[in-house]
Design a protein around this motif. Structure first.
Motif, PDB file in Angstrom:
ATOM      1  N   ASP A  56       0.816  -1.207   0.000  1.00 18.58           N
ATOM      2  CA  ASP A  56       0.000   0.000   0.000  1.00 18.58           C
ATOM      3  C   ASP A  56       0.852   1.260   0.000  1.00 18.58           C
ATOM      4  O   ASP A  56       0.329   2.373   0.060  1.00 18.58           O
ATOM      5  N   ASN A  57       2.153   1.088  -0.075  1.00 18.29           N
ATOM      6  CA  ASN A  57       3.083   2.182  -0.370  1.00 18.29           C
ATOM      7  C   ASN A  57       3.133   2.292  -1.892  1.00 18.29           C
ATOM      8  O   ASN A  57       3.623   1.394  -2.572  1.00 18.29           O
ATOM      9  N   LYS A  58       2.588   3.368  -2.444  1.00 17.60           N
ATOM     10  CA  LYS A  58       2.388   3.458  -3.892  1.00 17.60           C
ATOM     11  C   LYS A  58       3.688   3.312  -4.679  1.00 17.60           C
ATOM     12  O   LYS A  58       3.724   2.616  -5.706  1.00 17.60           O
ATOM     13  N   GLU A  59       4.742   3.971  -4.223  1.00 16.76           N
ATOM     14  CA  GLU A  59       6.007   3.887  -4.958  1.00 16.76           C
ATOM     15  C   GLU A  59       6.541   2.460  -4.972  1.00 16.76           C
ATOM     16  O   GLU A  59       6.971   1.957  -6.015  1.00 16.76           O
ATOM     17  N   ASN A 109      -4.412  -1.945  -2.293  1.00 12.35           N
ATOM     18  CA  ASN A 109      -3.971  -1.788  -3.682  1.00 12.35           C
ATOM     19  C   ASN A 109      -4.103  -3.092  -4.456  1.00 12.35           C
ATOM     20  O   ASN A 109      -4.574  -3.114  -5.599  1.00 12.35           O
ATOM     21  N   MET A 110      -3.665  -4.180  -3.838  1.00 12.69           N
ATOM     22  CA  MET A 110      -3.740  -5.478  -4.511  1.00 12.69           C
ATOM     23  C   MET A 110      -5.188  -5.911  -4.710  1.00 12.69           C
ATOM     24  O   MET A 110      -5.544  -6.434  -5.781  1.00 12.69           O
ATOM     25  N   CYS A 111      -6.016  -5.689  -3.725  1.00 17.26           N
ATOM     26  CA  CYS A 111      -7.424  -6.088  -3.854  1.00 17.26           C
ATOM     27  C   CYS A 111      -8.136  -5.306  -4.953  1.00 17.26           C
ATOM     28  O   CYS A 111      -8.960  -5.858  -5.693  1.00 17.26           O
ATOM     29  N   GLU A 112      -7.835  -4.035  -5.068  1.00 18.53           N
ATOM     30  CA  GLU A 112      -8.441  -3.233  -6.131  1.00 18.53           C
ATOM     31  C   GLU A 112      -8.019  -3.739  -7.501  1.00 18.53           C
ATOM     32  O   GLU A 112      -8.835  -3.861  -8.416  1.00 18.53           O
ATOM     33  N   ARG A 113      -6.724  -4.049  -7.655  1.00 12.00           N
ATOM     34  CA  ARG A 113      -6.243  -4.579  -8.937  1.00 12.00           C
ATOM     35  C   ARG A 113      -6.860  -5.954  -9.216  1.00 12.00           C
ATOM     36  O   ARG A 113      -7.251  -6.254 -10.352  1.00 12.00           O
ATOM     37  N   ALA A 114      -6.945  -6.790  -8.176  1.00 15.89           N
ATOM     38  CA  ALA A 114      -7.517  -8.120  -8.343  1.00 15.89           C
ATOM     39  C   ALA A 114      -8.988  -8.050  -8.740  1.00 15.89           C
ATOM     40  O   ALA A 114      -9.443  -8.778  -9.637  1.00 15.89           O
ATOM     41  N   ALA A 115      -9.746  -7.174  -8.084  1.00 16.19           N
ATOM     42  CA  ALA A 115     -11.168  -7.039  -8.398  1.00 16.19           C
ATOM     43  C   ALA A 115     -11.362  -6.611  -9.845  1.00 16.19           C
ATOM     44  O   ALA A 115     -12.286  -7.086 -10.537  1.00 16.19           O
ATOM     45  N   SER A 116     -10.493  -5.734 -10.323  1.00 16.44           N
ATOM     46  CA  SER A 116     -10.568  -5.288 -11.708  1.00 16.44           C
ATOM     47  C   SER A 116     -10.297  -6.444 -12.668  1.00 16.44           C
ATOM     48  O   SER A 116     -10.995  -6.616 -13.672  1.00 16.44           O
ATOM     49  N   LYS A 117      -9.297  -7.251 -12.359  1.00 16.97           N
ATOM     50  CA  LYS A 117      -8.969  -8.394 -13.217  1.00 16.97           C
ATOM     51  C   LYS A 117     -10.073  -9.437 -13.239  1.00 16.97           C
ATOM     52  O   LYS A 117     -10.318 -10.083 -14.259  1.00 16.97           O
ATOM     53  N   LEU A 118     -10.726  -9.638 -12.100  1.00 17.62           N
ATOM     54  CA  LEU A 118     -11.725 -10.703 -11.983  1.00 17.62           C
ATOM     55  C   LEU A 118     -13.119 -10.266 -12.420  1.00 17.62           C
ATOM     56  O   LEU A 118     -14.043 -11.089 -12.451  1.00 17.62           O
ATOM     57  N   GLU A 119     -13.284  -8.987 -12.744  1.00 11.88           N
ATOM     58  CA  GLU A 119     -14.598  -8.490 -13.155  1.00 11.88           C
ATOM     59  C   GLU A 119     -15.112  -9.284 -14.356  1.00 11.88           C
ATOM     60  O   GLU A 119     -14.396  -9.514 -15.325  1.00 11.88           O
ATOM     61  N   GLY A 120     -16.353  -9.722 -14.256  1.00 11.07           N
ATOM     62  CA  GLY A 120     -16.946 -10.493 -15.344  1.00 11.07           C
ATOM     63  C   GLY A 120     -16.665 -11.979 -15.287  1.00 11.07           C
ATOM     64  O   GLY A 120     -17.085 -12.725 -16.178  1.00 11.07           O
TER      65      GLY A 120
END
Length: 243
Positions: free
Chosen positions: A10-13, A79-90
């Motif tokens: 969750d450290n963006k850099e 951060n990882m959960c947001e990216r994962a949710a986007s990948k798993l959409e649909g």
């Protein structure tokens, strides 16, 4: 500052640099770890799968392509959960924001539990193993990978760049280690192979297989890189069964 668990992602850099490293073509995760992991997973058609520390759900995407019946990934990083949710959409896959320690582990719910390079972040790993045992159905399997203990024993070799040698020290002194990684200090917990084996047995598992990620020549374009990766094991993998 020391980062524990998944908080460093969750450290963006750090997160941005990590994602580039993790998904590069020459990543040892792709060339060494994944082939060994999928060998141990075998045919997953029709199986319900729980992924502990799912990251961005790259593994989840592949498991769904291989026709698992359901996929749930959990991760402690937003951060990882947001990216994962986007990948798993649909898809039939889903993700839940939770640490491994706090997840509820519903009893007798999954055919397979998988985890990639996560358990060395957990201080009380045996308690997590016992919870995994509970959440598996009868004859369910737990397949996971770790950073190899010869690496986590001592981070004295971690000076950046490609190393020409490694220091293995304090191997039988278990406990907290601080790894300098991508400009930050990350907390990991070292254990010997024997300790992992005995913890799994105490949790009730039957150990079916152990792998150390032996490099395979066909996965490398460069002979030089193949020879370099043969010098020291980077990964340790287990396949275990709930009787």
């Amino acid at each position: 500052m020391e980062y524990k668990g998944s908080s460093v992602y969750d450290n963006k850099e750090f997160y941005d640099h990590y994602m580039v490293r993790r998904h590069r073509d020459e990543s040892p995760n792709k060339l060494i770890e994944n082939p060994a992991l999928f060998d141990l997973l075998g045919d997953i058609t029709g199986l319900s799968i729980l992924d502990l520390g799912c990251g961005d759900a790259t593994l989840g995407e592949e498991l769904l392509k291989r026709n698992c019946s359901s996929y749930l990934g959990i991760d402690g990083s937003k951060n990882m959960c947001e990216r994962a949710a986007s990948k798993l959409e649909g898809t039939s896959g889903r993700v839940q924001h939770s640490s491994l320690e706090e997840y509820e582990y519903p009893a007798d719910s999954f055919d397979r539990v998988v985890s990639q390079l996560v358990l060395h972040y957990i201080e009380d790993v045996e308690q997590v193993m016992k919870k995994v045992y509970r959440t598996l159905k009868s004859c369910g399997e737990f397949v996971f990978s770790l950073q190899h203990p010869v690496v986590t024993a001592s981070f004295k070799s971690m000076q950046g760049g490609k190393r020409s040698n490694w220091i293995v020290d304090d191997y039988f002194s278990s406990g907290k280690r601080i790894e300098p990684w991508i400009g930050e200090e990350v907390v990991k917990y070292h254990r010997s192979i024997e300790e992992y084996f005995l913890s799994l047995q105490r949790a009730g598992f039957e150990i079916q297989a152990l792998r150390e990620g032996t490099p395979r020549r066909e996965n490398f374009e460069s002979e030089e890189e193949y020879e370099r990766r043969k010098r020291i094991p980077l990964f340790l993998l287990f396949s275990c069964k709930k009787p």
